[in-house]
Motif scaffolding. Sequence first.
Motif, PDB file in Angstrom:
ATOM      1  N   GLU A 116      -5.215   6.081   4.379  1.00 44.07           N
ATOM      2  CA  GLU A 116      -4.731   4.987   3.218  1.00 44.07           C
ATOM      3  C   GLU A 116      -3.259   4.885   3.833  1.00 44.07           C
ATOM      4  OE1 GLU A 116      -5.113   4.637  -1.063  1.00 44.07           O
ATOM      5  OE2 GLU A 116      -3.300   5.991  -0.779  1.00 44.07           O
ATOM      6  N   PRO A 117      -2.791   3.733   3.893  1.00 40.37           N
ATOM      7  CA  PRO A 117      -1.308   3.548   4.345  1.00 40.37           C
ATOM      8  C   PRO A 117      -0.429   3.996   3.243  1.00 40.37           C
ATOM      9  CG  PRO A 117      -2.694   1.515   4.686  1.00 40.37           C
ATOM     10  CD  PRO A 117      -3.627   2.476   3.984  1.00 40.37           C
ATOM     11  N   ILE A 118       0.772   3.935   3.420  1.00 41.96           N
ATOM     12  CA  ILE A 118       1.847   4.361   2.302  1.00 41.96           C
ATOM     13  C   ILE A 118       2.011   2.919   1.742  1.00 41.96           C
ATOM     14  CG2 ILE A 118       4.067   5.201   1.863  1.00 41.96           C
ATOM     15  CD1 ILE A 118       4.000   6.901   4.528  1.00 41.96           C
ATOM     16  N   TYR A 119       1.804   2.864   0.554  1.00 42.06           N
ATOM     17  CA  TYR A 119       2.161   1.687  -0.207  1.00 42.06           C
ATOM     18  C   TYR A 119       3.599   1.486  -0.732  1.00 42.06           C
ATOM     19  CZ  TYR A 119      -2.815   0.175  -0.093  1.00 42.06           C
ATOM     20  OH  TYR A 119      -3.852  -0.049   0.217  1.00 42.06           O
ATOM     21  N   GLN A 120       4.592   1.106  -0.099  1.00 38.65           N
ATOM     22  CA  GLN A 120       5.995   1.280  -0.349  1.00 38.65           C
ATOM     23  C   GLN A 120       6.338   0.232  -1.278  1.00 38.65           C
ATOM     24  OE1 GLN A 120       7.621   4.081  -0.083  1.00 38.65           O
ATOM     25  NE2 GLN A 120       9.296   2.912  -1.312  1.00 38.65           N
ATOM     26  N   SER A 121       5.534  -0.988  -1.628  1.00 41.62           N
ATOM     27  CA  SER A 121       5.890  -1.964  -2.445  1.00 41.62           C
ATOM     28  C   SER A 121       6.195  -1.672  -3.709  1.00 41.62           C
ATOM     29  CB  SER A 121       4.743  -3.272  -2.193  1.00 41.62           C
ATOM     30  OG  SER A 121       5.203  -4.339  -2.729  1.00 41.62           O
ATOM     31  N   THR A 122       7.224  -2.146  -4.080  1.00 42.26           N
ATOM     32  CA  THR A 122       7.817  -1.876  -5.569  1.00 42.26           C
ATOM     33  C   THR A 122       6.899  -2.724  -6.711  1.00 42.26           C
ATOM     34  OG1 THR A 122       9.448  -2.983  -5.661  1.00 42.26           O
ATOM     35  CG2 THR A 122       9.808  -0.525  -5.008  1.00 42.26           C
TER      36      THR A 122
ATOM     37  N   ASP B 201      -2.992 -10.452 -16.270  1.00 39.28           N
ATOM     38  CA  ASP B 201      -3.310 -10.153 -17.692  1.00 39.28           C
ATOM     39  C   ASP B 201      -3.945  -8.816 -17.656  1.00 39.28           C
ATOM     40  OD1 ASP B 201      -2.563 -10.161 -20.513  1.00 39.28           O
ATOM     41  OD2 ASP B 201      -4.441 -10.986 -21.059  1.00 39.28           O
ATOM     42  N   ARG B 202      -5.507  -9.086 -16.967  1.00 39.44           N
ATOM     43  CA  ARG B 202      -6.304  -8.014 -16.859  1.00 39.44           C
ATOM     44  C   ARG B 202      -5.535  -6.879 -16.048  1.00 39.44           C
ATOM     45  NH1 ARG B 202      -9.898 -12.362 -15.625  1.00 39.44           N
ATOM     46  NH2 ARG B 202      -9.852 -11.732 -13.503  1.00 39.44           N
ATOM     47  N   ALA B 203      -4.887  -6.972 -15.416  1.00 40.41           N
ATOM     48  CA  ALA B 203      -4.267  -5.782 -14.621  1.00 40.41           C
ATOM     49  C   ALA B 203      -3.271  -4.986 -15.835  1.00 40.41           C
ATOM     50  CB  ALA B 203      -3.373  -5.937 -13.548  1.00 40.41           C
ATOM     51  N   MET B 204      -2.271  -5.700 -16.432  1.00 44.49           N
ATOM     52  CA  MET B 204      -1.431  -5.146 -17.301  1.00 44.49           C
ATOM     53  C   MET B 204      -2.145  -4.491 -18.623  1.00 44.49           C
ATOM     54  SD  MET B 204       1.518  -5.853 -16.257  1.00 44.49           S
ATOM     55  CE  MET B 204       2.746  -5.369 -17.825  1.00 44.49           C
ATOM     56  N   SER B 205      -3.309  -5.017 -19.012  1.00 42.64           N
ATOM     57  CA  SER B 205      -3.962  -4.588 -20.377  1.00 42.64           C
ATOM     58  C   SER B 205      -4.867  -3.348 -19.819  1.00 42.64           C
ATOM     59  CB  SER B 205      -4.993  -5.661 -20.866  1.00 42.64           C
ATOM     60  OG  SER B 205      -6.062  -5.865 -20.098  1.00 42.64           O
ATOM     61  N   GLY B 206      -5.126  -3.023 -18.767  1.00 45.84           N
ATOM     62  CA  GLY B 206      -5.855  -2.187 -18.076  1.00 45.84           C
ATOM     63  C   GLY B 206      -7.423  -2.426 -18.132  1.00 45.84           C
ATOM     64  N   GLU B 207      -7.832  -4.024 -18.499  1.00 48.67           N
ATOM     65  CA  GLU B 207      -9.161  -4.011 -18.276  1.00 48.67           C
ATOM     66  C   GLU B 207      -9.726  -4.109 -16.813  1.00 48.67           C
ATOM     67  OE1 GLU B 207      -9.528  -8.133 -20.200  1.00 48.67           O
ATOM     68  OE2 GLU B 207     -11.418  -8.379 -19.175  1.00 48.67           O
ATOM     69  N   ALA B 208      -8.816  -4.590 -16.046  1.00 50.25           N
ATOM     70  CA  ALA B 208      -9.147  -4.601 -14.528  1.00 50.25           C
ATOM     71  C   ALA B 208      -7.866  -3.843 -13.763  1.00 50.25           C
ATOM     72  CB  ALA B 208      -9.321  -5.871 -13.863  1.00 50.25           C
ATOM     73  N   PRO B 209      -8.093  -2.503 -13.874  1.00 48.42           N
ATOM     74  CA  PRO B 209      -6.604  -1.917 -13.508  1.00 48.42           C
ATOM     75  C   PRO B 209      -6.308  -2.156 -11.824  1.00 48.42           C
ATOM     76  CG  PRO B 209      -8.132  -0.167 -14.429  1.00 48.42           C
ATOM     77  CD  PRO B 209      -9.150  -1.656 -14.379  1.00 48.42           C
ATOM     78  N   ALA B 210      -5.095  -2.385 -11.913  1.00 49.83           N
ATOM     79  CA  ALA B 210      -4.591  -2.574 -10.343  1.00 49.83           C
ATOM     80  C   ALA B 210      -3.057  -2.509 -10.280  1.00 49.83           C
ATOM     81  CB  ALA B 210      -4.859  -4.140 -10.174  1.00 49.83           C
ATOM     82  N   ALA B 211      -2.440  -1.950  -9.282  1.00 45.22           N
ATOM     83  CA  ALA B 211      -1.258  -1.926  -9.239  1.00 45.22           C
ATOM     84  C   ALA B 211      -0.159  -3.210  -9.536  1.00 45.22           C
ATOM     85  CB  ALA B 211      -0.718  -1.227  -7.842  1.00 45.22           C
ATOM     86  N   PHE B 212       0.854  -3.075 -10.207  1.00 40.51           N
ATOM     87  CA  PHE B 212       1.576  -3.980 -10.330  1.00 40.51           C
ATOM     88  C   PHE B 212       2.928  -3.570 -10.335  1.00 40.51           C
ATOM     89  CE2 PHE B 212       2.813  -2.948 -14.959  1.00 40.51           C
ATOM     90  CZ  PHE B 212       1.472  -2.259 -15.428  1.00 40.51           C
ATOM     91  N   TYR B 213       3.397  -2.536 -10.745  1.00 40.30           N
ATOM     92  CA  TYR B 213       5.001  -2.149 -10.820  1.00 40.30           C
ATOM     93  C   TYR B 213       4.852  -0.676 -10.616  1.00 40.30           C
ATOM     94  CZ  TYR B 213       9.737  -1.617 -12.100  1.00 40.30           C
ATOM     95  OH  TYR B 213      11.301  -1.263 -11.911  1.00 40.30           O
ATOM     96  N   TYR B 214       5.776  -0.162  -9.477  1.00 39.24           N
ATOM     97  CA  TYR B 214       5.909   1.030  -9.185  1.00 39.24           C
ATOM     98  C   TYR B 214       5.865   2.133  -9.886  1.00 39.24           C
ATOM     99  CZ  TYR B 214       7.425   4.561  -5.286  1.00 39.24           C
ATOM    100  OH  TYR B 214       7.319   5.644  -4.339  1.00 39.24           O
ATOM    101  N   ARG B 215       6.558   1.989 -11.000  1.00 35.84           N
ATOM    102  CA  ARG B 215       7.077   3.016 -11.708  1.00 35.84           C
ATOM    103  C   ARG B 215       5.415   3.183 -12.658  1.00 35.84           C
ATOM    104  NH1 ARG B 215       8.369   1.495 -16.600  1.00 35.84           N
ATOM    105  NH2 ARG B 215      10.393   0.208 -15.852  1.00 35.84           N
ATOM    106  N   ASN B 216       4.724   2.125 -12.782  1.00 30.80           N
ATOM    107  CA  ASN B 216       3.428   2.429 -13.627  1.00 30.80           C
ATOM    108  C   ASN B 216       2.291   3.078 -12.485  1.00 30.80           C
ATOM    109  OD1 ASN B 216       4.882   0.084 -15.019  1.00 30.80           O
ATOM    110  ND2 ASN B 216       3.278   0.699 -16.425  1.00 30.80           N
ATOM    111  N   GLY B 217       2.805   3.269 -11.337  1.00 33.93           N
ATOM    112  CA  GLY B 217       1.735   3.893 -10.265  1.00 33.93           C
ATOM    113  C   GLY B 217       1.555   3.141  -9.159  1.00 33.93           C
ATOM    114  N   THR B 218       1.658   3.677  -8.092  1.00 29.63           N
ATOM    115  CA  THR B 218       1.120   3.219  -6.810  1.00 29.63           C
ATOM    116  C   THR B 218      -0.226   3.587  -6.399  1.00 29.63           C
ATOM    117  OG1 THR B 218       1.711   5.266  -5.535  1.00 29.63           O
ATOM    118  CG2 THR B 218       3.412   3.487  -5.622  1.00 29.63           C
ATOM    119  N   PRO B 219      -0.802   2.769  -5.456  1.00 31.97           N
ATOM    120  CA  PRO B 219      -2.209   3.005  -4.914  1.00 31.97           C
ATOM    121  C   PRO B 219      -2.250   4.538  -4.339  1.00 31.97           C
ATOM    122  CG  PRO B 219      -1.684   0.673  -4.272  1.00 31.97           C
ATOM    123  CD  PRO B 219      -0.255   1.348  -4.812  1.00 31.97           C
ATOM    124  N   ASN B 220      -1.127   4.888  -3.815  1.00 38.34           N
ATOM    125  CA  ASN B 220      -1.278   6.351  -3.297  1.00 38.34           C
ATOM    126  C   ASN B 220      -1.072   7.068  -4.545  1.00 38.34           C
ATOM    127  OD1 ASN B 220       1.169   4.767  -1.061  1.00 38.34           O
ATOM    128  ND2 ASN B 220      -0.698   5.836  -0.156  1.00 38.34           N
TER     129      ASN B 220
END
Length: 393
Positions: free
Chosen positions: A32-38, A49-68
């Motif tokens: 896996e590459p390093i995901y440096q994007s913030t 909205d689905r990412a933010m609500s946790g319905e379809a979890p996806a990275a959106f902002y570094y403080r909330n968690g990176t893919p790594n």
Amino acid sequence: MSRPDRPAYDLATLAARAGEEARPNASTPLIEPIYQSTVYSFPDLETLDRAMSGEAPAAFYYRNGTPNAATLERALAQLEGTEAALAAASGMAAISAALLGVLKTGDHIVADARVYGVTYALLTEEFPRLGIEVSFVDACNVGEVEAAWRDNTRVLHVESLTNPLLTVPDVPALAALAHARGGLLSVDNTFASPAVFRPAEHGADLVTHSLSKYLSGHSTAFGGVLCGRADLVALARTRLLRLGGTVSAFDAWLTLQGLKTLGLRMRAHSGNAQALADVLSNHPRVRAVYHPGLSDHPQFHRALDLFPQGFGGMLSIEVEDAPTFVRAIAPRVPLAPSLADVVTTLSWPWGTSHRPLPEPERRRLGITPGLLRVSVGIEDIGDLLNDFETALG
Ligand code: PLP
């Protein structure tokens, strides 16, 4: 000559956007590459909205968690055998989030008196300011834990292999006691690693680690992790993210590289530590050796039972003249106040890890100024024995 079609953007626009619109992806990176994007981009409001609500979890902002960090969390939950995990900026961030997730003002926590010095400071100096009381006990004495339990006790916090004297609390009995009283058992598993002990399999509810130790293994990555039930990890995640304790993508990525050799490394650490403990315990210039694999260790039989694959790489020693011994061995076995590197290092618990404990308390626990902790590496055991024998001589 024809030129590639492109909108007539200004150079400033081009410089900001160039290359990002067409990333080739015919193949997948093996690692896996390093995901440096913030921050992450979304095609529309619904997806965001689905990412933010946790319905379809996806990275959106570094403080909330990176893919790594998410990959590391999946890996560590699997290794510890828990439903979920939470990666954090340090071991202390993981312990703080784990405990703050389940404790509130008016609660009481029971902890082993031998806990890591900064955990001791967290419990004695930070938690009382939040109205959380603490009692310290000898966690190897289940009766003492039971006597300290109060109606408002929520958590019992121990280390699976204690620092620096390597005592071994009876985690299954402590879990049974905590659960019978409606509480939770929190186990710092840093010294053991899941390659030799998995506390959740023995009833622990919260399992924490400092990532800079065995999990990453090379003294290059920094972070912490909490493994546990999904609801307890979710409580800790809320605290951690608000307090800003996110692990960096690079440290999560480095830890993932280290994890790949955890099994191999722990076999080598355990074998070398046992061999060194055996030799040093018969050395005339060594006054005491503390290692759970020695038959005179107070919890030898329990350790055999709980750690069937070996006891990890830690031991502590008392030698005749510690300052002279350290000076003699330091060129080959460095004095470095951490542990679990692939190279053998020495540490001085009196002056480093347990410095926050009052002096009389350190002495009461057997942490004397002459006690040295050895984090046994994976070097050739013949070379290692030679280094110790030469320095002792
Ligand atoms: N727990 C133990 C047993 C430790 O030895 C340490 C650090 O040495 C910690 C927790 C804290 O971890 P960190 O330094 O990553 O905050």
